[in-house]
Design a protein around this motif. Structure first.
Motif, PDB file in Angstrom:
ATOM      1  N   VAL A  84       0.813  -1.219   0.000  1.00 14.67           N
ATOM      2  CA  VAL A  84       0.000   0.000   0.000  1.00 14.67           C
ATOM      3  C   VAL A  84       0.847   1.269   0.000  1.00 14.67           C
ATOM      4  CG1 VAL A  84      -2.031  -1.059   1.068  1.00 14.67           C
ATOM      5  CG2 VAL A  84      -0.368   0.106   2.511  1.00 14.67           C
ATOM      6  N   VAL A  85       2.111   1.182   0.368  1.00 13.95           N
ATOM      7  CA  VAL A  85       2.951   2.381   0.434  1.00 13.95           C
ATOM      8  C   VAL A  85       3.089   3.057  -0.937  1.00 13.95           C
ATOM      9  CG1 VAL A  85       5.253   3.266   0.978  1.00 13.95           C
ATOM     10  CG2 VAL A  85       4.120   1.669   2.540  1.00 13.95           C
ATOM     11  N   PRO A  86       3.442   2.325  -2.020  1.00 12.65           N
ATOM     12  CA  PRO A  86       3.482   2.989  -3.327  1.00 12.65           C
ATOM     13  C   PRO A  86       2.127   3.542  -3.763  1.00 12.65           C
ATOM     14  CG  PRO A  86       4.619   0.884  -3.432  1.00 12.65           C
ATOM     15  CD  PRO A  86       3.924   0.943  -2.108  1.00 12.65           C
ATOM     16  N   LEU A  87       1.061   2.877  -3.386  1.00 10.31           N
ATOM     17  CA  LEU A  87      -0.275   3.363  -3.740  1.00 10.31           C
ATOM     18  C   LEU A  87      -0.626   4.622  -2.958  1.00 10.31           C
ATOM     19  CD1 LEU A  87      -1.857  -0.113  -4.130  1.00 10.31           C
ATOM     20  CD2 LEU A  87      -1.969   1.678  -5.867  1.00 10.31           C
ATOM     21  N   ILE A  88      -0.218   4.694  -1.717  1.00  7.33           N
ATOM     22  CA  ILE A  88      -0.433   5.910  -0.921  1.00  7.33           C
ATOM     23  C   ILE A  88       0.319   7.072  -1.564  1.00  7.33           C
ATOM     24  CG2 ILE A  88       0.133   7.017   1.286  1.00  7.33           C
ATOM     25  CD1 ILE A  88      -0.565   4.296   2.629  1.00  7.33           C
ATOM     26  N   ILE A  89       1.559   6.820  -1.954  1.00  7.21           N
ATOM     27  CA  ILE A  89       2.355   7.862  -2.607  1.00  7.21           C
ATOM     28  C   ILE A  89       1.709   8.280  -3.925  1.00  7.21           C
ATOM     29  CG2 ILE A  89       4.582   8.364  -3.701  1.00  7.21           C
ATOM     30  CD1 ILE A  89       5.807   6.441  -1.528  1.00  7.21           C
ATOM     31  N   THR A  90       1.246   7.299  -4.707  1.00  3.13           N
ATOM     32  CA  THR A  90       0.593   7.600  -5.990  1.00  3.13           C
ATOM     33  C   THR A  90      -0.653   8.452  -5.782  1.00  3.13           C
ATOM     34  OG1 THR A  90       1.430   5.547  -6.946  1.00  3.13           O
ATOM     35  CG2 THR A  90      -0.443   6.560  -8.055  1.00  3.13           C
ATOM     36  N   VAL A 119      -6.242   2.551   5.866  1.00  4.20           N
ATOM     37  CA  VAL A 119      -6.855   1.507   6.701  1.00  4.20           C
ATOM     38  C   VAL A 119      -6.080   0.203   6.548  1.00  4.20           C
ATOM     39  CG1 VAL A 119      -8.901   0.046   6.961  1.00  4.20           C
ATOM     40  CG2 VAL A 119      -9.162   2.523   6.766  1.00  4.20           C
ATOM     41  N   LEU A 120      -5.717  -0.151   5.312  1.00  2.83           N
ATOM     42  CA  LEU A 120      -4.967  -1.388   5.086  1.00  2.83           C
ATOM     43  C   LEU A 120      -3.537  -1.291   5.627  1.00  2.83           C
ATOM     44  CD1 LEU A 120      -6.206  -2.326   1.508  1.00  2.83           C
ATOM     45  CD2 LEU A 120      -6.823  -3.415   3.675  1.00  2.83           C
ATOM     46  N   LEU A 121      -2.958  -0.112   5.603  1.00  5.17           N
ATOM     47  CA  LEU A 121      -1.621   0.066   6.170  1.00  5.17           C
ATOM     48  C   LEU A 121      -1.640  -0.227   7.665  1.00  5.17           C
ATOM     49  CD1 LEU A 121       1.353   1.051   5.803  1.00  5.17           C
ATOM     50  CD2 LEU A 121       0.508   3.333   6.390  1.00  5.17           C
ATOM     51  N   PHE A 122      -2.622   0.289   8.361  1.00  8.31           N
ATOM     52  CA  PHE A 122      -2.706   0.076   9.806  1.00  8.31           C
ATOM     53  C   PHE A 122      -3.361  -1.246  10.172  1.00  8.31           C
ATOM     54  CE2 PHE A 122      -2.403   4.744   9.523  1.00  8.31           C
ATOM     55  CZ  PHE A 122      -1.225   4.897  10.241  1.00  8.31           C
ATOM     56  N   GLY A 123      -4.340  -1.700   9.384  1.00 10.47           N
ATOM     57  CA  GLY A 123      -5.061  -2.926   9.697  1.00 10.47           C
ATOM     58  C   GLY A 123      -4.401  -4.193   9.196  1.00 10.47           C
TER      59      GLY A 123
END
Length: 156
Positions: A84-90, A119-123
């Motif tokens: 999810v990190v690259p998607l958050i950045i995108t 949510v997916l980063l934390f969950g």
């Protein structure tokens, strides 16, 4: 009626919600990423915004990486927190750079994706994932509540 307002942490319901979020957000993002992948593979000129000094080709390649590859990883629940990190950045780039001067209606989809990715980063990916299967006994034991025999309390 009590169950509707319950705030107990039901791990099965949480795992099911994470599964639905993962499948839903990955499927929706793939509808954005696959056309970009087809554009790249078509061999035609790349029509994509240049971002932070990168060429259009590099910018498109990074976007395809996140929107296609990372979405597939999220779909199956493999390395979800990392994927999810690259998607958050995108999404941050899309909302605050690409659509910076656009009205909120243009920014809103990116913000909605961003919220689910957070949510997916934390969950995490939940029990119904490859991450859980690869976690072995450590992951399984930490997700299950340990039931203690009250008669053995004096020995503990």
């Amino acid at each position: 009626m009590r169950k509707i307002f319950s705030v107990n942490n039901n791990s099965k319901a949480t795992d099911t919600a994470l599964l639905i979020a993962r499948i839903g957000i990955a499927g929706l993002m793939l509808t954005h990423g696959i056309p970009k992948l087809m554009m790249l593979l078509s061999g035609g000129p790349v029509q994509f915004p240049r971002v932070m000094g990168m060429s259009a080709e590099v910018s498109l390649g990074l976007t395809i990486f996140s929107e296609v590859l990372c979405s597939l990883l999220i779909l199956v629940g493999f390395g979800t927190r990392i994927a999810v990190v690259p998607l958050i950045i995108t999404m941050l780039v899309a909302v605050f750079l690409i659509h910076a001067t656009d009205p909120m209606s243009k920014k809103e989809p990116g913000l909605q994706y961003l919220l689910v990715y957070l949510v997916l980063l934390f969950g995490g990916s939940g029990k119904y994932s490859i991450d859980y299967l690869l976690g072995g006994e450590k992951a399984k034991s930490s997700n299950q509540r340990e039931e203690k025999d009250p008669t053995l309390a004096i020995y503990q």
